[in-house]
Design an enzyme around this catalytic site. Structure first.
Site, PDB file in Angstrom:
ATOM      1  N   LEU A   1     -31.607   2.234   9.926  1.00 37.80           N
ATOM      2  CA  LEU A   1     -30.692   3.316  10.259  1.00 37.80           C
ATOM      3  C   LEU A   1     -29.454   3.278   9.367  1.00 37.80           C
ATOM      4  O   LEU A   1     -28.874   2.217   9.130  1.00 37.80           O
ATOM      5  CB  LEU A   1     -30.262   3.191  11.726  1.00 37.80           C
ATOM      6  CG  LEU A   1     -29.162   4.140  12.207  1.00 37.80           C
ATOM      7  CD1 LEU A   1     -29.689   5.569  12.274  1.00 37.80           C
ATOM      8  CD2 LEU A   1     -28.626   3.695  13.569  1.00 37.80           C
TER       9      LEU A   1
ATOM     10  N   HIS B   1     -11.159   4.274  25.010  1.00 39.40           N
ATOM     11  CA  HIS B   1     -11.600   3.980  23.653  1.00 39.40           C
ATOM     12  C   HIS B   1     -12.417   2.691  23.619  1.00 39.40           C
ATOM     13  O   HIS B   1     -13.439   2.610  22.924  1.00 39.40           O
ATOM     14  CB  HIS B   1     -10.396   3.862  22.718  1.00 39.40           C
ATOM     15  CG  HIS B   1      -9.613   5.132  22.583  1.00 39.40           C
ATOM     16  ND1 HIS B   1     -10.194   6.331  22.227  1.00 39.40           N
ATOM     17  CD2 HIS B   1      -8.285   5.384  22.750  1.00 39.40           C
ATOM     18  CE1 HIS B   1      -9.260   7.271  22.181  1.00 39.40           C
ATOM     19  NE2 HIS B   1      -8.099   6.723  22.499  1.00 39.40           N
TER      20      HIS B   1
ATOM     21  N   SER C   1     -10.508  11.475  13.017  1.00 40.36           N
ATOM     22  CA  SER C   1     -10.340  12.674  12.204  1.00 40.36           C
ATOM     23  C   SER C   1      -9.017  12.642  11.442  1.00 40.36           C
ATOM     24  O   SER C   1      -8.096  11.879  11.776  1.00 40.36           O
ATOM     25  CB  SER C   1     -10.394  13.927  13.081  1.00 40.36           C
ATOM     26  OG  SER C   1      -9.184  14.072  13.810  1.00 40.36           O
TER      27      SER C   1
ATOM     28  N   ASP D   1     -16.174  12.763  22.109  1.00 41.08           N
ATOM     29  CA  ASP D   1     -14.961  13.279  22.745  1.00 41.08           C
ATOM     30  C   ASP D   1     -14.906  12.864  24.217  1.00 41.08           C
ATOM     31  O   ASP D   1     -15.941  12.737  24.877  1.00 41.08           O
ATOM     32  CB  ASP D   1     -14.937  14.806  22.634  1.00 41.08           C
ATOM     33  CG  ASP D   1     -13.567  15.390  22.931  1.00 41.08           C
ATOM     34  OD1 ASP D   1     -12.572  14.634  22.897  1.00 41.08           O
ATOM     35  OD2 ASP D   1     -13.482  16.603  23.201  1.00 41.08           O
ATOM     36  N   GLY D   2     -13.687  12.690  24.722  1.00 40.91           N
ATOM     37  CA  GLY D   2     -13.495  12.466  26.151  1.00 40.91           C
ATOM     38  C   GLY D   2     -13.100  11.066  26.553  1.00 40.91           C
ATOM     39  O   GLY D   2     -13.039  10.761  27.750  1.00 40.91           O
TER      40      GLY D   2
END
Length: 252
Positions: free
Chosen positions: A136, A42, A70, A25-26
């Site tokens: 990963l 972004h 989201s 976020d942010g």
């Protein structure tokens, strides 16, 4: 403390989270404070994704889940959504070779069919290229919503009940997990949220029942190696009781 020393301390502690989830976020606020358009935030956030992915691989984190887009983000201005989809496609095409080189396996959760065809295909190509990697697991939550995930799981479970594939007496948390997007992914031990907001924002609602939360005021584009290591160090200092008392843990 130097980053190298901090990194060694985190590794030597022997309690590196198996699964870290991050609400990134942010980006927009980072750009606004610098007098830049939102899209610049972004774009800079991609550099944080790259660095955090690299460090997680180096310290042997097994799963890194990033709240990339989201289900609610579709309500943003169309110009921003379009730019984000183009950035997503560009990033995947640019980064997938490096991910593959570093043995990173790309996975997605969410409603991938909601994405524009070009972005969706770019993601699928990346998933296919890295599917045999064993390092990963980089999990991108795309068009993802926790409530929607649970609702979809319930519908699919009800369908299996009607088809008599499942008996009601067999329903428990282990069975229900198999109907979630994350059926093959362990629950996160640590959830990090950047940007200072103290809310979950419809992210992994089922999976974070016993996840440790870590909130930082730093905006995502400023969140890099040192900040990740500090978050993990903070996690390592906590006592995870899972409903028990300290004395019970000590006797184990």
């Amino acid at each position: 403390m130097s980053i190298d020393l901090l990194k060694n301390n985190v590794i030597n502690n022997g309690n590196v989270p198996n699964h870290i989830a991050i609400i990134m976020d942010g980006n927009g606020r980072w750009a606004k404070e610098k007098g830049l358009p939102r899209f610049a935030g972004h774009s800079e956030g991609i550099n944080s994704v790259r660095e955090i992915t690299r460090i997680c691989g180096e310290i042997d984190v097994k799963h890194l889940t990033l709240y990339t887009f989201s289900s609610e983000n579709w309500s943003r201005p169309k110009t921003e959504v379009s730019a984000l989809m183009k950035l997503l496609l560009k990033t995947i095409k640019t980064e997938v070779t490096e991910l593959d080189k570093n043995n990173v396996k790309l996975i997605t959760i969410g409603e991938l069919d909601d994405l524009p065809p070009s972005a969706r295909q770019g993601i699928l190509d990346g998933v296919e290229k890295t599917k045999n990697n064993t390092g990963l697991n980089l999990v991108l939550a795309l068009s993802y919503g926790g409530r929607q995930e649970i609702l979809k799981a319930v519908k699919n479970l009800c369908s299996d009940l009607e088809k008599k594939k499942v008996k009601s007496a067999d329903i428990n948390t282990s069975l229900f997990k198999n109907y979630l997007y994350t059926a093959s992914i362990p629950d996160p031990e640590l959830l990090i949220r950047t940007g200072g907001e103290n809310r979950i924002s419809n992210f992994l609602l089922w999976q974070i029942a016993y996840t440790e939360l870590y909130v930082t005021d730093l905006y995502w584009p400023s969140f890099r190696e040192n900040e990740l290591l500090l978050a993990i160090q903070n996690y390592q200092e906590r006592e995870r009781r899972f409903g028990k008392v300290s004395e019970q843990l000590e006797s184990c």
